[in-house]
Design a protein around this motif. Structure first.
Motif, PDB file in Angstrom:
ATOM      1  N   LEU A 108      -9.863  23.523 -38.449  1.00 40.43           N
ATOM      2  CA  LEU A 108     -10.175  24.485 -39.511  1.00 40.43           C
ATOM      3  C   LEU A 108     -11.477  24.117 -40.227  1.00 40.43           C
ATOM      4  O   LEU A 108     -12.298  24.989 -40.535  1.00 40.43           O
ATOM      5  N   LEU A 109     -11.672  22.823 -40.502  1.00 37.73           N
ATOM      6  CA  LEU A 109     -12.903  22.393 -41.165  1.00 37.73           C
ATOM      7  C   LEU A 109     -14.136  22.650 -40.295  1.00 37.73           C
ATOM      8  O   LEU A 109     -15.139  23.194 -40.765  1.00 37.73           O
ATOM      9  N   LEU A 110     -14.064  22.269 -39.038  1.00 37.67           N
ATOM     10  CA  LEU A 110     -15.224  22.403 -38.159  1.00 37.67           C
ATOM     11  C   LEU A 110     -15.549  23.865 -37.860  1.00 37.67           C
ATOM     12  O   LEU A 110     -16.698  24.282 -37.950  1.00 37.67           O
ATOM     13  N   ASN A 111     -14.537  24.640 -37.496  1.00 40.27           N
ATOM     14  CA  ASN A 111     -14.789  26.046 -37.181  1.00 40.27           C
ATOM     15  C   ASN A 111     -15.140  26.838 -38.429  1.00 40.27           C
ATOM     16  O   ASN A 111     -15.874  27.819 -38.350  1.00 40.27           O
ATOM     17  N   GLY A 112     -14.631  26.412 -39.589  1.00 41.00           N
ATOM     18  CA  GLY A 112     -15.011  27.044 -40.837  1.00 41.00           C
ATOM     19  C   GLY A 112     -16.483  26.822 -41.162  1.00 41.00           C
ATOM     20  O   GLY A 112     -17.082  27.557 -41.933  1.00 41.00           O
TER      21      GLY A 112
END
Length: 164
Positions: A108-112
């Motif tokens: 979630l952090l990276l794709n966000g």
């Protein structure tokens, strides 16, 4: 109040967040805090939401779709290893947090941040002393913070996200 909170965390097998942050430089502190927020979200969703894993999977697919349509990230914006490290360190605050929670949080952090990764969930052929299922991240053909020998021991059964 702080000593009581620290005792409460320690009694549950968790590390008190301020203890993790002590002595870290600003960049590392930011990574751990981002990991802590993401893990808090994932853990509460998995434990408290009526949709649990299914709902979190749907959210992850939506975030991956948004990342696929976004402009490419500035390579200096975020380092993948820094995000994964922050999540791994922050997971010490969550006793029982498994690879699934860590993978969802980092995903979630990276794709966000438009860093396109794929979350893979796999199972091993037989139950052993090691876990029967495992979750990890891939970026293209590269494993993210995972040994290839460990990932090869599991047969992928679900992939979320991926290159555009």
């Amino acid at each position: 109040m702080r000593p009581l909170l620290q005792l409460w965390f320690t009694a549950r097998g968790a590390v008190f967040l301020p203890s993790l942050l002590a002595g870290l430089d600003r960049e590392d502190r930011r990574a751990v805090l981002a990991g802590f927020r993401a893990l808090s979200f994932v853990e509460s969703w998995l434990r408290c939401s009526s949709r649990g894993f299914q709902g979190l999977t749907a959210l992850a697919r939506q975030v991956a779709g948004n990342a696929a349509h976004a402009s490419p990230p500035d390579p200096l914006d975020v380092e993948v290893d820094q995000v994964v490290w922050g999540v791994r360190v922050a997971s010490r605050c969550f006793p029982g947090a498994a690879c699934l929670s860590e993978a969802f949080a980092a995903f979630l952090l990276l794709n966000g941040r438009n860093m396109r990764t794929t979350m893979v969930i796999g199972v091993s052929g037989q139950r052993r002393r090691e876990s029967f299922a495992h979750a990890w991240l891939e970026s293209g053909d590269t494993l993210v913070a995972e040994s290839s020998a460990k990932a090869r021991a599991y047969r992928p059964i679900m992939r979320i996200g991926g290159p555009a």
